[in-house]
Structure formats: structure tokens, C-alpha cells
Design a protein around this motif. Structure first.
Motif, PDB file in Angstrom:
ATOM      1  N   PHE A 109      84.023 103.169   7.460  1.00  0.00           N
ATOM      2  CA  PHE A 109      85.377 103.221   7.806  1.00  0.00           C
ATOM      3  C   PHE A 109      85.524 101.766   9.378  1.00  0.00           C
TER       4      PHE A 109
ATOM      5  N   MET B 225      85.447 110.457  13.827  1.00  0.00           N
ATOM      6  CA  MET B 225      85.120 109.923  12.358  1.00  0.00           C
ATOM      7  C   MET B 225      83.759 110.316  12.302  1.00  0.00           C
TER       8      MET B 225
ATOM      9  N   THR C  67      92.245 102.654  12.964  1.00  0.00           N
ATOM     10  CA  THR C  67      93.257 103.317  12.743  1.00  0.00           C
ATOM     11  C   THR C  67      94.667 103.683  12.607  1.00  0.00           C
TER      12      THR C  67
ATOM     13  N   LYS D 176      92.925 111.935  10.899  1.00  0.00           N
ATOM     14  CA  LYS D 176      94.477 111.914  10.877  1.00  0.00           C
ATOM     15  C   LYS D 176      95.376 112.605  12.094  1.00  0.00           C
TER      16      LYS D 176
ATOM     17  N   ARG E  57      91.768 106.879   1.851  1.00  0.00           N
ATOM     18  CA  ARG E  57      92.602 106.442   2.970  1.00  0.00           C
ATOM     19  C   ARG E  57      93.922 107.782   2.994  1.00  0.00           C
TER      20      ARG E  57
ATOM     21  N   PRO F  29      93.005 106.624   8.843  1.00  0.00           N
ATOM     22  CA  PRO F  29      91.886 106.652   9.276  1.00  0.00           C
ATOM     23  C   PRO F  29      91.250 106.772   7.084  1.00  0.00           C
TER      24      PRO F  29
END
Length: 430
Positions: free
Chosen positions: A353, A324, A357, A300, A397, A385
Motif C-alpha cells: 500500500f 493496514m 489514503t 477504509k 482499491r 486504501p
């Protein structure tokens, strides 16, 4: 309305910007939403169409805005048509906007009652060549219900078939995606109310609490702070419920050792906030939960730094995917072979994921914005994310709302909402 009156200079400016984009000798029409029936005499609480609100500040049903910048009569360049209030309505429903109140709200001087609309519009249509209709062209839209705007468009095109037709939506997509400072302040207010709700929940959660009880705590705090409530249907997902991306049942008991994914944001004056936090039911993260949480938080923070003027939407998501991927390798959720053999159209990281985003936000939680054009200063985006691990019984999250700045890193509208592991644990064990 529960919210304080908004400075009408916002709506005056918004109309000016919209009319500057209209064709010569053209007229634009915007309708309120319907009040939708449930059954018998029950209705869904009224929600104003965001476009007429953006251009006028009018927040009631059966309202029409007409913009005609080239009209020969100056008083007809901006017109509001409103449902006429009377003593009966005032007693049973509460007084609707008077002409004076409508001017104070919108800055529009010419206000007619709705019963005069067809007569006045006939005169205006004889003076223009093009009419702008307002269609829903949001990239996520999937609408089966015929709206008031749809019915009006059918009527207008049938009655005036010789006029050229243009679309309001492309203009609004660009205008609404870049926020005025008044709008940013309203979104900040929504975020501040969300902060109060989240801190209340941190003091409330313990093993045995039910997801819907957490939802109720948020609603209580939102209402006492002049919000209508949630900006969108909240997600309160404990344990494996967090791995259902749009879990909204919120009907399970939270057990010791589990995490709770909370995706809940207040609205204020029709402007949305959009927050996600993940917290431990027992007040402490396990070692593994903390590792995954901190990995999501690092993604993030790195993604947030990329939200600057000129950033390309598609490239941004590719870069976030790379970050990620690195974190998932570090968590031993992926190995190098997974990455080397990945499908370019569905990279390996997507197993854990699988959503985007960021999205625009403002009057709508998933707000207007053209994703094929570069990001600009004063756009507001979420950064959200997540890592979802059904095999381990939890999903995490984390989401903040940020404003792109002309220079430097984005401004975090949720900077005061607890996010770090130590802070969340300290507040839950206070």
C-alpha cells in the motif's frame, strides 16, 4: 454548458469571503484558461480555470474577473471583462455570455467587453497600491505550459512595476478547501451520476469484455446525466494492470477469474467525484480475493472514522498505516519480523500500500487544501486504501468521497454506490 444554472449566491459569497482577506487598497485579477491547440485547427475541449469559476461562475474562455473592494467607485469593486458576443460568433460557436446573462450567472453588475480592459484597468491601478496575482501553488502541480494567467501576470508586472504584488493562492487554498452547502450538493450530484455509471457497468461486465468497453459504458451514462464526462482520466485495470497505480491505457481484455480495479468518477458543473471499486470479471470473488477485499474495506471504514475536525494530516496517515499493517499480517503478506525490522521512513506496509489514503476534492479532483493545518468541518476528502499483490495477479482499491461533519462521523457522498462483496456479486448475477 450541460449542467443546470448554479445559484449565484454561491459566487457572491465566495467573492465576499475572498475580498475580506485582501490587504487595504488592493486589487485582484483572475483569468480564464486558454483554449489549448492540438495541431492544425484542432483544440482540446475547453476547461475553465477553477479559481475564476469559483469566484464568478463564468465558464467561458477569454474572461477576466477583477476584485477591488476599496475602489472609490462602487461599481468598480467587482468587474467582469468578457469576450463580446456577436452574430458571427453566435452562428459558428453559439452565443457567448451577454452582460445580462453574466449578471444572472455571477451576481456581478459591472460587465465590460474585453477590448475595454486595458483602459479600465489603468484607471483602477492608479487607485490601488497592491495587486494580487494568481499563481498555481498546489502541492502536486507540475506545469510546463505557460498559461493565460502567467502571460497576464508578466504583462501586468511589466506595465505597473511600482505596485506591490501579493498572492491570491494562499487565500484560495483555505477558502476552497471548506465547502459551501451548494458545493456539497453539486459534488453529491457528481457522485450520484457515478453511481448510475457503476451500476450500469455491473450489469455489463463478463469474461471477454475489454477495459475500454467498460470505460465507454461509464461515459454513456455520464453524458446522459448532464456530465461532461470523467472528472479525471479513468483507470480500468484488469488482472495485474490494477497494480499499476496510474494505469490509463484501458486496452486489455478482461479474463475469467480476474478482478477489475475501476477508478472512475463523473464531473458535474466542474465539480469532481472520485470513486474506486474492484469487481470480479466472472461475477464472483475467489476466497482469497474476498479476504483481501474485505481487509481493504475494513481499513477504509476505520480510516473514515478518523476524518473529524482537528485531525492532523500526517498523524492520520500514520494511524492508517498501523491499521493496514495489522490487516497485512492477518493476510500473511507481512510477518512480525518485517514489521520489527521496517524502515521508519518507508514502513513495511508500503510494499503493498504505497500511496496516500486521502486527498481534498471539489472543483479539482486533487483539490485545494493546506495539509499542515487541522481538518475542518465541510472539507471533502477521499478515503482510498488499497492492497496490491503482483505475485497473486491482482490489486484491490476501494474509494469513497466523504464530508467532514462538525460532530460525528463523516457523511459518505457515495453511500448508495455498491461496495460490499455480497451486494456486488448479487448485482452482477442478477
Amino acid at each position: 454548458m450541460k449542467y443546470h444554472l448554479i445559484d449565484n449566491t454561491l459566487f457572491i459569497k465566495n467573492r465576499k469571503n475572498f475580498m475580506a482577506q485582501m490587504r487595504p487598497s488592493s486589487l485582484a485579477v483572475f483569468n480564464s484558461n486558454d483554449i489549448y491547440p492540438i495541431s492544425a485547427d484542432s483544440t482540446i475541449p475547453f476547461e475553465q480555470h477553477r479559481d475564476i469559476f469559483y469566484l464568478s461562475g463564468v465558464d467561458q474562455e477569454e474572461s477576466i474577473l477583477v476584485l477591488f473592494p476599496d475602489c472609490p467607485k462602487e461599481k468598480h469593486r467587482e468587474i467582469l471583462f468578457l469576450k463580446e458576443t456577436n452574430e458571427h460568433i453566435a452562428i459558428w460557436e453559439g452565443e457567448k455570455l451577454t452582460k445580462e446573462a453574466a449578471f444572472k450567472t455571477s451576481g456581478i453588475k459591472t460587465v465590460y467587453w474585453l477590448q475595454d480592459m486595458e483602459k479600465v484597468l489603468f484607471e483602477l491601478m492608479t487607485q490601488c497600491d497592491t495587486v494580487y496575482i494568481n499563481t498555481n501553488e498546489h502541492y502536486r502541480a507540475s506545469v510546463e505550459t505557460e498559461t493565460r494567467e502567467d502571460r497576464f501576470t508578466k504583462w501586468l508586472k511589466d506595465k505597473y512595476p511600482a505596485h506591490s504584488v501579493a498572492k491570491s493562492n494562499p487565500i484560495l487554498q483555505r477558502l476552497r478547501s471548506v465547502k459551501d452547502q451548494i458545493e456539497i450538493d453539486l459534488i453529491q450530484q457528481a457522485c450520484d451520476i457515478t453511481n448510475k455509471g457503476f451500476r450500469r457497468v455491473l450489469n455489463f461486465v463478463n469474461p471477454g469484455v475489454w477495459e475500454y468497453e467498460i470505460e465507454a459504458e461509464f461515459m454513456h451514462e455520464f453524458l446522459i446525466n448532464r456530465s461532461k464526462g470523467f472528472a479525471y482520466t479513468p483507470i480500468i485495470g484488469s488482472g495485474n494492470n490494477a497494480n499499476v497505480l496510474h494505469y490509463i491505457e484501458n486496452n486489455q481484455q478482461c479474463k475469467a477469474g480476474e478482478l477489475i480495479l475501476i477508478d472512475a468518477g463523473a464531473e458535474y458543473a466542474n465539480y469532481a467525484s472520485d470513486m474506486t471499486r474492484t469487481i470480479p470479471v466472472s461475477g464472483r470473488f475467489s476466497k482469497r480475493q474476498k479476504e483481501v477485499y474485505n481487509a481493504v474495506n475494513r481499513v477504509k471504514n476505520a480510516a473514515t472514522k478518523m476524518l473529524i475536525p482537528g485531525t492532523d494530516w500526517a498523524e492520520y496517515h500514520v494511524e492508517v498505516g498501523k491499521i493496514m499493517t495489522s490487516e497485512l499480517l492477518g493476510l500473511n503478506l507481512l510477518d512480525k519480523a518485517d514489521v520489527q525490522n521496517e524502515d521508519p521512513d518507508w514502513p513495511a506496509y508500503k510494499k503493498y500500500f504505497m500511496h496516500g489514503t486521502s486527498h481534498h476534492m471539489g472543483l479539482d479532483t486533487h483539490d485545494y487544501g493546506i495539509l499542515t493545518e487541522p481538518m475542518q468541518a465541510n472539507m471533502v476528502f477521499t478515503v482510498e486504501p488499497g492492497i496490491y499483490i503482483p505475485d497473486e495477479g491482482f490489486g484491490i482499491r476501494i474509494e469513497d468521497d466523504v464530508v467532514i461533519q462538525e460532530k460525528g462521523e463523516p457523511f459518505n457522498l457515495m453511500r448508495n454506490i455498491p461496495i460490499e462483496v455480497d451486494e456486488i456479486e448479487a448485482l452482477m448475477n442478477k
